[in-house]
Design a protein around this motif. Sequence first.
Motif, mmCIF file in Angstrom:
data_model
loop_
_atom_site.group_PDB
_atom_site.id
_atom_site.type_symbol
_atom_site.label_atom_id
_atom_site.label_comp_id
_atom_site.label_asym_id
_atom_site.label_seq_id
_atom_site.Cartn_x
_atom_site.Cartn_y
_atom_site.Cartn_z
ATOM 1 N N ASP A 1 0.830 -1.277 -0.038
ATOM 2 C CA ASP A 1 -0.044 -0.024 -0.005
ATOM 3 C C ASP A 1 0.927 1.349 0.000
ATOM 4 N N ALA A 2 0.962 1.997 -1.161
ATOM 5 C CA ALA A 2 1.693 3.166 -1.325
ATOM 6 C C ALA A 2 1.730 4.208 -0.193
ATOM 7 N N GLU A 3 0.546 3.868 0.416
ATOM 8 C CA GLU A 3 0.292 4.981 1.659
ATOM 9 C C GLU A 3 0.463 4.483 3.016
ATOM 10 N N SER A 4 0.957 3.028 3.056
ATOM 11 C CA SER A 4 1.110 2.702 4.425
ATOM 12 C C SER A 4 2.320 3.439 5.414
ATOM 13 N N GLU A 5 2.293 3.212 6.519
ATOM 14 C CA GLU A 5 3.473 3.852 7.260
ATOM 15 C C GLU A 5 4.699 3.050 6.854
ATOM 16 N N LEU A 6 4.644 2.040 6.520
ATOM 17 C CA LEU A 6 5.827 1.284 6.335
ATOM 18 C C LEU A 6 6.604 1.798 5.090
ATOM 19 N N VAL A 7 5.743 1.754 3.900
ATOM 20 C CA VAL A 7 6.206 2.343 2.460
ATOM 21 C C VAL A 7 6.677 3.903 2.742
ATOM 22 N N THR A 8 6.063 4.496 3.620
ATOM 23 C CA THR A 8 6.244 6.094 3.633
ATOM 24 C C THR A 8 7.740 6.201 4.493
ATOM 25 N N VAL A 9 7.855 5.423 5.219
ATOM 26 C CA VAL A 9 8.970 4.944 6.152
ATOM 27 C C VAL A 9 10.259 4.888 5.134
ATOM 28 N N ASN A 10 9.896 3.676 4.590
ATOM 29 C CA ASN A 10 11.037 3.293 3.587
ATOM 30 C C ASN A 10 11.390 4.353 2.686
ATOM 31 N N ARG A 11 10.441 5.108 2.178
ATOM 32 C CA ARG A 11 10.743 6.157 1.115
ATOM 33 C C ARG A 11 11.854 7.324 2.010
ATOM 34 N N ALA A 12 11.698 7.421 3.123
ATOM 35 C CA ALA A 12 12.279 8.442 3.674
ATOM 36 C C ALA A 12 13.825 7.743 4.397
ATOM 37 N N ALA A 13 14.015 6.478 3.799
ATOM 38 C CA ALA A 13 15.349 6.245 4.226
ATOM 39 C C ALA A 13 16.629 6.918 4.335
ATOM 40 N N GLY A 14 17.335 7.117 5.166
ATOM 41 C CA GLY A 14 18.393 7.954 4.952
ATOM 42 C C GLY A 14 18.139 8.989 5.926
ATOM 43 N N THR A 15 16.975 9.286 6.432
ATOM 44 C CA THR A 15 16.713 10.555 7.170
ATOM 45 C C THR A 15 16.069 10.030 8.470
ATOM 46 N N SER A 16 15.721 10.947 9.492
ATOM 47 C CA SER A 16 15.194 10.364 10.700
ATOM 48 C C SER A 16 13.748 11.047 10.506
ATOM 49 N N VAL A 17 13.058 9.836 11.236
ATOM 50 C CA VAL A 17 11.565 10.085 11.191
ATOM 51 C C VAL A 17 11.035 9.490 12.690
ATOM 52 N N GLN A 18 9.535 10.090 12.784
ATOM 53 C CA GLN A 18 9.058 9.581 13.932
ATOM 54 C C GLN A 18 7.927 8.560 13.498
ATOM 55 N N VAL A 19 7.863 7.602 14.031
ATOM 56 C CA VAL A 19 6.953 6.534 13.967
ATOM 57 C C VAL A 19 6.054 5.995 14.871
ATOM 58 N N SER A 20 4.858 5.420 14.586
ATOM 59 C CA SER A 20 3.888 5.356 15.411
ATOM 60 C C SER A 20 4.356 4.251 16.484
ATOM 61 N N GLU A 21 3.381 4.034 17.507
ATOM 62 C CA GLU A 21 3.832 3.289 18.596
ATOM 63 C C GLU A 21 3.985 1.896 18.210
ATOM 64 N N ASP A 22 2.995 1.423 17.257
ATOM 65 C CA ASP A 22 2.900 0.047 16.786
ATOM 66 C C ASP A 22 3.953 -0.334 16.054
ATOM 67 N N PHE A 23 4.324 0.593 15.260
ATOM 68 C CA PHE A 23 5.683 0.521 14.108
ATOM 69 C C PHE A 23 6.870 0.268 15.110
ATOM 70 N N ALA A 24 7.069 1.127 16.270
ATOM 71 C CA ALA A 24 8.278 1.044 16.961
ATOM 72 C C ALA A 24 8.332 -0.222 17.537
ATOM 73 N N SER A 25 7.042 -0.582 18.287
ATOM 74 C CA SER A 25 6.807 -1.616 19.135
ATOM 75 C C SER A 25 7.338 -2.971 18.263
ATOM 76 N N LEU A 26 6.793 -3.131 17.008
ATOM 77 C CA LEU A 26 6.992 -4.204 16.258
ATOM 78 C C LEU A 26 8.632 -4.108 15.763
ATOM 79 N N LEU A 27 9.037 -3.205 15.382
ATOM 80 C CA LEU A 27 10.289 -3.062 14.929
ATOM 81 C C LEU A 27 11.267 -3.466 15.928
ATOM 82 N N ASP A 28 11.123 -2.944 17.300
ATOM 83 C CA ASP A 28 11.941 -3.268 18.340
ATOM 84 C C ASP A 28 11.929 -4.545 18.592
ATOM 85 N N ALA A 29 11.040 -5.127 18.652
ATOM 86 C CA ALA A 29 10.987 -6.952 18.640
ATOM 87 C C ALA A 29 11.618 -7.630 17.694
#
Length: 326
Positions: A63-91
Amino acid sequence: MKRVLPLLLALLLLAGCTKKIETQYYMMDTVMTFTLYGENAKEAERALSDRVAALEKVFSPTDAESELVTVNRAAGTSVQVSEDFASLLDACLAANTETEGAFDPTLGAVIDLWNKETVPSAEELSQCKVGCDAVRLEGTSLQTETGIELNFGAAAKGYASDCAKEILEENGIEHALLSLGGNVYAHGGKPNGEPWMVGVRDPNGDASEWLGVVQIKDGFLIASGDYERYFEQNGFRYHHILDPLIRTPAMSDLRECVIIGENGTRGDILSTALFVMGYDRAVEYWREHRDFEMILVREDNAVLVTEGISSAFTLTGEEYTLEVIE
Ligand code: ADP
Ligand code: MG
Protein backbone atom coordinates in the motif's frame (compact mmCIF):
# COMPACT_ATOMS: atom_id res chain seq x y z
CA MET A 1 -46.67 -24.60 32.99
CA LYS A 2 -45.33 -22.91 36.09
CA ARG A 3 -42.20 -24.99 35.93
CA VAL A 4 -41.58 -24.58 32.27
CA LEU A 5 -41.50 -20.81 32.22
CA PRO A 6 -38.45 -20.34 34.49
CA LEU A 7 -36.67 -23.05 32.53
CA LEU A 8 -37.48 -21.34 29.26
CA LEU A 9 -36.20 -18.05 30.65
CA ALA A 10 -33.03 -19.70 31.85
CA LEU A 11 -32.46 -21.20 28.42
CA LEU A 12 -32.98 -17.85 26.75
CA LEU A 13 -30.58 -16.21 29.16
CA LEU A 14 -28.05 -18.94 28.52
CA ALA A 15 -28.43 -18.46 24.79
CA GLY A 16 -27.85 -14.74 25.39
CA CYS A 17 -24.59 -15.46 27.21
CA THR A 18 -23.16 -17.58 24.44
CA LYS A 19 -23.83 -15.18 21.59
CA LYS A 20 -21.65 -16.25 18.70
CA ILE A 21 -20.27 -14.21 15.86
CA GLU A 22 -18.22 -15.50 12.97
CA THR A 23 -16.64 -13.30 10.29
CA GLN A 24 -14.16 -13.60 7.47
CA TYR A 25 -11.94 -10.97 5.86
CA TYR A 26 -9.11 -10.66 3.42
CA MET A 27 -6.57 -8.54 5.28
CA MET A 28 -2.78 -8.42 5.48
CA ASP A 29 -2.65 -10.43 2.27
CA THR A 30 -4.39 -13.46 3.79
CA VAL A 31 -7.81 -14.88 4.68
CA MET A 32 -8.74 -14.22 8.32
CA THR A 33 -11.55 -15.95 10.21
CA PHE A 34 -12.75 -14.71 13.59
CA THR A 35 -15.10 -16.73 15.82
CA LEU A 36 -16.11 -15.11 19.11
CA TYR A 37 -18.54 -16.13 21.83
CA GLY A 38 -19.91 -13.87 24.55
CA GLU A 39 -22.31 -11.12 25.47
CA ASN A 40 -20.02 -8.56 23.81
CA ALA A 41 -19.14 -10.67 20.78
CA LYS A 42 -20.41 -8.20 18.22
CA GLU A 43 -18.69 -5.13 19.67
CA ALA A 44 -15.49 -7.08 20.27
CA GLU A 45 -15.48 -8.39 16.70
CA ARG A 46 -15.90 -4.87 15.37
CA ALA A 47 -13.07 -3.52 17.52
CA LEU A 48 -10.88 -6.45 16.54
CA SER A 49 -11.40 -6.22 12.79
CA ASP A 50 -10.98 -2.42 12.90
CA ARG A 51 -7.70 -2.84 14.76
CA VAL A 52 -6.32 -5.38 12.28
CA ALA A 53 -7.38 -3.15 9.37
CA ALA A 54 -5.55 -0.24 11.03
CA LEU A 55 -2.44 -2.40 11.50
CA GLU A 56 -2.54 -3.28 7.82
CA LYS A 57 -2.32 0.47 7.13
CA VAL A 58 0.84 0.55 9.25
CA PHE A 59 2.66 -2.57 8.05
CA SER A 60 1.56 -3.16 4.44
CA PRO A 61 4.59 -3.38 2.12
CA THR A 62 2.43 -2.79 -0.98
CA ASP A 63 0.00 0.00 0.00
CA ALA A 64 1.71 3.18 -1.24
CA GLU A 65 0.19 5.07 1.69
CA SER A 66 1.09 2.67 4.48
CA GLU A 67 3.37 3.87 7.24
CA LEU A 68 5.94 1.24 6.28
CA VAL A 69 6.14 2.38 2.64
CA THR A 70 6.32 6.01 3.77
CA VAL A 71 9.13 5.22 6.22
CA ASN A 72 11.03 3.22 3.58
CA ARG A 73 10.74 6.12 1.17
CA ALA A 74 12.37 8.33 3.81
CA ALA A 75 15.35 5.99 4.36
CA GLY A 76 18.49 7.98 5.05
CA THR A 77 16.67 10.52 7.20
CA SER A 78 15.32 10.56 10.73
CA VAL A 79 11.56 10.06 11.17
CA GLN A 80 8.97 9.64 13.92
CA VAL A 81 7.05 6.37 13.76
CA SER A 82 3.84 5.20 15.43
CA GLU A 83 3.82 3.21 18.68
CA ASP A 84 2.82 0.05 16.79
CA PHE A 85 5.62 0.51 14.28
CA ALA A 86 8.22 1.15 16.97
CA SER A 87 7.00 -1.72 19.08
CA LEU A 88 7.18 -4.32 16.29
CA LEU A 89 10.46 -2.99 14.90
CA ASP A 90 11.97 -3.16 18.38
CA ALA A 91 10.93 -6.81 18.71
CA CYS A 92 12.30 -7.58 15.23
CA LEU A 93 15.67 -5.94 15.91
CA ALA A 94 16.01 -7.93 19.14
CA ALA A 95 15.05 -11.11 17.27
CA ASN A 96 17.74 -10.46 14.67
CA THR A 97 20.38 -10.65 17.39
CA GLU A 98 18.72 -13.50 19.23
CA THR A 99 18.41 -15.68 16.10
CA GLU A 100 21.95 -14.81 14.96
CA GLY A 101 20.61 -13.18 11.82
CA ALA A 102 18.16 -15.91 10.72
CA PHE A 103 15.39 -13.35 11.14
CA ASP A 104 16.02 -9.99 9.52
CA PRO A 105 13.51 -7.11 9.20
CA THR A 106 15.79 -5.27 6.75
CA LEU A 107 15.39 -7.78 3.92
CA GLY A 108 12.80 -5.58 2.13
CA ALA A 109 14.84 -4.93 -1.02
CA VAL A 110 15.72 -8.63 -1.35
CA ILE A 111 12.09 -9.64 -0.80
CA ASP A 112 10.99 -7.23 -3.57
CA LEU A 113 13.38 -8.92 -6.00
CA TRP A 114 12.10 -12.43 -5.22
CA ASN A 115 8.49 -11.22 -5.35
CA LYS A 116 8.97 -10.63 -9.09
CA GLU A 117 8.76 -14.44 -9.32
CA THR A 118 11.87 -14.85 -11.41
CA VAL A 119 15.30 -15.74 -10.03
CA PRO A 120 17.32 -12.52 -9.50
CA SER A 121 20.97 -12.33 -10.53
CA ALA A 122 23.71 -12.53 -7.92
CA GLU A 123 24.60 -8.95 -8.79
CA GLU A 124 21.07 -7.68 -8.18
CA LEU A 125 21.00 -9.50 -4.85
CA SER A 126 24.35 -8.18 -3.70
CA GLN A 127 23.34 -4.61 -4.52
CA CYS A 128 20.51 -4.69 -1.97
CA LYS A 129 21.28 -2.89 1.25
CA VAL A 130 20.54 -5.15 4.21
CA GLY A 131 21.52 -5.10 7.88
CA CYS A 132 20.12 -4.16 11.28
CA ASP A 133 23.26 -2.18 12.09
CA ALA A 134 21.94 0.40 9.58
CA VAL A 135 18.80 0.92 11.70
CA ARG A 136 18.64 2.99 14.89
CA LEU A 137 15.46 3.12 16.92
CA GLU A 138 15.14 5.22 20.07
CA GLY A 139 11.61 5.30 21.42
CA THR A 140 9.63 6.30 18.35
CA SER A 141 12.55 8.05 16.60
CA LEU A 142 13.89 6.03 13.73
CA GLN A 143 17.01 6.63 11.71
CA THR A 144 17.90 4.30 8.83
CA GLU A 145 20.69 4.48 6.30
CA THR A 146 19.95 5.21 2.66
CA GLY A 147 18.75 2.13 0.76
CA ILE A 148 17.46 0.26 3.81
CA GLU A 149 14.02 -1.20 3.24
CA LEU A 150 12.17 -2.65 6.19
CA ASN A 151 9.69 -5.51 5.80
CA PHE A 152 7.53 -7.04 8.53
CA GLY A 153 6.00 -9.83 6.46
CA ALA A 154 7.22 -12.51 8.85
CA ALA A 155 6.03 -10.79 12.04
CA ALA A 156 3.11 -8.39 11.41
CA LYS A 157 0.37 -11.03 11.57
CA GLY A 158 1.80 -12.27 14.86
CA TYR A 159 1.80 -8.72 16.21
CA ALA A 160 -1.81 -8.32 15.02
CA SER A 161 -2.75 -11.51 16.86
CA ASP A 162 -1.25 -10.11 20.10
CA CYS A 163 -3.35 -6.96 19.64
CA ALA A 164 -6.40 -9.13 18.96
CA LYS A 165 -5.85 -11.01 22.20
CA GLU A 166 -5.82 -7.72 24.11
CA ILE A 167 -9.12 -6.67 22.54
CA LEU A 168 -10.77 -9.99 23.47
CA GLU A 169 -9.64 -9.49 27.06
CA GLU A 170 -10.77 -5.85 27.21
CA ASN A 171 -14.21 -6.91 25.99
CA GLY A 172 -14.57 -9.80 28.40
CA ILE A 173 -14.77 -12.42 25.64
CA GLU A 174 -14.42 -15.86 27.21
CA HIS A 175 -14.17 -18.08 24.14
CA ALA A 176 -12.75 -17.31 20.72
CA LEU A 177 -10.74 -18.76 17.89
CA LEU A 178 -8.99 -16.33 15.57
CA SER A 179 -7.18 -17.36 12.42
CA LEU A 180 -5.00 -14.73 10.76
CA GLY A 181 -3.75 -16.83 7.87
CA GLY A 182 -1.26 -19.31 9.29
CA ASN A 183 -1.42 -17.51 12.65
CA VAL A 184 -4.03 -18.90 15.02
CA TYR A 185 -4.95 -17.56 18.44
CA ALA A 186 -7.06 -19.80 20.70
CA HIS A 187 -8.83 -18.06 23.60
CA GLY A 188 -10.50 -19.87 26.48
CA GLY A 189 -11.30 -23.13 24.69
CA LYS A 190 -14.71 -23.91 23.22
CA PRO A 191 -17.85 -22.75 25.06
CA ASN A 192 -18.47 -26.36 26.15
CA GLY A 193 -15.12 -26.42 27.96
CA GLU A 194 -13.29 -28.53 25.40
CA PRO A 195 -10.08 -27.32 23.79
CA TRP A 196 -10.06 -25.87 20.28
CA MET A 197 -8.80 -28.22 17.58
CA VAL A 198 -6.28 -26.53 15.32
CA GLY A 199 -5.10 -28.25 12.16
CA VAL A 200 -1.45 -28.39 11.07
CA ARG A 201 -1.06 -27.99 7.30
CA ASP A 202 0.22 -30.92 5.28
CA PRO A 203 3.10 -29.43 3.25
CA ASN A 204 2.58 -32.13 0.64
CA GLY A 205 -1.15 -31.44 0.30
CA ASP A 206 -3.31 -28.49 -0.71
CA ALA A 207 -4.55 -25.72 1.59
CA SER A 208 -7.34 -27.86 3.05
CA GLU A 209 -5.17 -30.85 3.98
CA TRP A 210 -3.81 -31.44 7.47
CA LEU A 211 -1.15 -33.79 8.71
CA GLY A 212 -2.31 -33.52 12.27
CA VAL A 213 -4.27 -31.60 14.82
CA VAL A 214 -3.38 -29.80 18.05
CA GLN A 215 -5.77 -29.45 20.98
CA ILE A 216 -5.30 -26.03 22.49
CA LYS A 217 -7.35 -23.98 24.96
CA ASP A 218 -5.28 -20.81 25.16
CA GLY A 219 -2.33 -19.77 23.09
CA PHE A 220 -0.87 -18.97 19.71
CA LEU A 221 -0.12 -21.53 17.03
CA ILE A 222 1.86 -20.08 14.17
CA ALA A 223 3.10 -21.88 11.07
CA SER A 224 5.60 -21.08 8.33
CA GLY A 225 6.36 -23.35 5.42
CA ASP A 226 7.68 -23.65 1.90
CA TYR A 227 4.18 -24.50 0.58
CA GLU A 228 2.61 -21.12 1.38
CA ARG A 229 4.06 -18.89 -1.32
CA TYR A 230 6.47 -19.95 -4.04
CA PHE A 231 7.18 -19.98 -7.74
CA GLU A 232 8.83 -22.60 -9.90
CA GLN A 233 11.61 -22.04 -12.41
CA ASN A 234 13.48 -24.80 -14.28
CA GLY A 235 11.77 -27.42 -12.15
CA PHE A 236 12.99 -25.88 -8.90
CA ARG A 237 10.75 -24.47 -6.18
CA TYR A 238 11.65 -21.00 -4.91
CA HIS A 239 9.68 -20.40 -1.72
CA HIS A 240 9.29 -17.14 0.20
CA ILE A 241 11.33 -17.77 3.35
CA LEU A 242 14.76 -16.32 2.79
CA ASP A 243 18.11 -17.04 4.36
CA PRO A 244 19.43 -13.51 5.04
CA LEU A 245 23.03 -14.71 4.84
CA ILE A 246 22.80 -15.81 1.21
CA ARG A 247 19.70 -13.78 0.24
CA THR A 248 18.01 -16.75 -1.42
CA PRO A 249 15.18 -19.06 -0.31
CA ALA A 250 16.47 -20.94 2.74
CA MET A 251 17.92 -24.36 1.81
CA SER A 252 16.24 -25.79 4.88
CA ASP A 253 15.74 -29.47 5.60
CA LEU A 254 12.38 -28.39 7.07
CA ARG A 255 9.15 -28.12 5.10
CA GLU A 256 7.21 -26.51 7.91
CA CYS A 257 7.80 -25.01 11.33
CA VAL A 258 4.93 -24.51 13.80
CA ILE A 259 5.47 -22.54 17.02
CA ILE A 260 3.04 -22.85 19.92
CA GLY A 261 3.37 -20.29 22.69
CA GLU A 262 2.02 -17.37 24.63
CA ASN A 263 3.17 -14.53 22.40
CA GLY A 264 2.03 -14.04 18.82
CA THR A 265 4.83 -11.74 17.68
CA ARG A 266 7.50 -14.07 18.99
CA GLY A 267 5.72 -17.11 17.54
CA ASP A 268 5.57 -15.52 14.10
CA ILE A 269 9.22 -14.47 14.23
CA LEU A 270 10.36 -17.89 15.42
CA SER A 271 8.28 -19.85 12.91
CA THR A 272 10.22 -18.06 10.17
CA ALA A 273 13.62 -17.99 11.91
CA LEU A 274 13.64 -21.66 12.94
CA PHE A 275 12.59 -22.67 9.43
CA VAL A 276 15.66 -20.80 8.15
CA MET A 277 17.91 -22.42 10.78
CA GLY A 278 16.90 -25.93 9.77
CA TYR A 279 16.32 -28.96 11.98
CA ASP A 280 19.55 -29.16 14.03
CA ARG A 281 19.79 -25.47 14.89
CA ALA A 282 16.04 -25.22 15.56
CA VAL A 283 16.24 -28.02 18.13
CA GLU A 284 19.33 -26.45 19.67
CA TYR A 285 17.49 -23.12 19.90
CA TRP A 286 14.49 -24.77 21.54
CA ARG A 287 16.70 -26.57 24.08
CA GLU A 288 18.33 -23.27 25.01
CA HIS A 289 14.99 -21.47 25.55
CA ARG A 290 12.24 -24.03 26.30
CA ASP A 291 9.63 -21.27 26.69
CA PHE A 292 7.65 -22.34 23.62
CA GLU A 293 6.66 -25.59 21.93
CA MET A 294 7.16 -26.53 18.29
CA ILE A 295 6.18 -28.99 15.60
CA LEU A 296 8.73 -29.44 12.81
CA VAL A 297 8.02 -31.24 9.56
CA ARG A 298 11.27 -32.42 8.02
CA GLU A 299 11.77 -33.16 4.33
CA ASP A 300 12.11 -36.89 5.11
CA ASN A 301 8.48 -36.77 6.35
CA ALA A 302 9.40 -36.97 10.02
CA VAL A 303 7.13 -34.89 12.25
CA LEU A 304 9.08 -33.81 15.33
CA VAL A 305 7.15 -32.52 18.30
CA THR A 306 8.55 -31.02 21.51
CA GLU A 307 7.62 -32.92 24.66
CA GLY A 308 5.34 -30.23 26.14
CA ILE A 309 2.91 -30.40 23.24
CA SER A 310 3.22 -34.08 22.31
CA SER A 311 0.16 -35.23 24.27
CA ALA A 312 -1.99 -32.49 22.67
CA PHE A 313 -0.91 -33.40 19.13
CA THR A 314 -2.46 -36.14 17.01
CA LEU A 315 -0.77 -37.21 13.78
CA THR A 316 -3.24 -38.10 11.04
CA GLY A 317 -1.09 -37.96 7.88
CA GLU A 318 -0.31 -41.55 6.92
CA GLU A 319 2.98 -40.91 5.12
CA TYR A 320 4.52 -39.25 8.20
CA THR A 321 6.37 -40.65 11.22
CA LEU A 322 6.23 -39.05 14.67
CA GLU A 323 9.12 -38.35 17.06
CA VAL A 324 9.26 -36.44 20.32
CA ILE A 325 12.02 -33.86 20.94
CA GLU A 326 13.23 -33.78 24.55
P1 ADP B 1 3.62 -16.15 6.06
O1 ADP B 1 3.72 -14.79 5.52
O2 ADP B 1 3.22 -17.16 5.05
O3 ADP B 1 2.84 -16.25 7.32
P2 ADP B 1 6.19 -16.07 7.37
O4 ADP B 1 5.68 -15.61 8.66
O5 ADP B 1 7.24 -17.12 7.41
O6 ADP B 1 5.08 -16.63 6.44
O7 ADP B 1 6.76 -14.80 6.64
C1 ADP B 1 7.38 -14.88 5.39
C2 ADP B 1 7.53 -13.49 4.81
O8 ADP B 1 8.45 -12.75 5.62
C3 ADP B 1 8.10 -13.48 3.42
O9 ADP B 1 7.08 -13.41 2.46
C4 ADP B 1 8.97 -12.24 3.43
O10 ADP B 1 8.19 -11.10 3.16
C5 ADP B 1 9.47 -12.14 4.84
N1 ADP B 1 10.71 -12.89 5.12
C6 ADP B 1 11.22 -13.95 4.43
N2 ADP B 1 12.33 -14.43 5.00
C7 ADP B 1 12.55 -13.66 6.11
C8 ADP B 1 13.56 -13.67 7.13
N3 ADP B 1 14.55 -14.55 7.14
N4 ADP B 1 13.47 -12.73 8.09
C9 ADP B 1 12.46 -11.81 8.10
N5 ADP B 1 11.51 -11.77 7.17
C10 ADP B 1 11.53 -12.68 6.18
MG1 MG C 1 6.55 -15.70 10.55
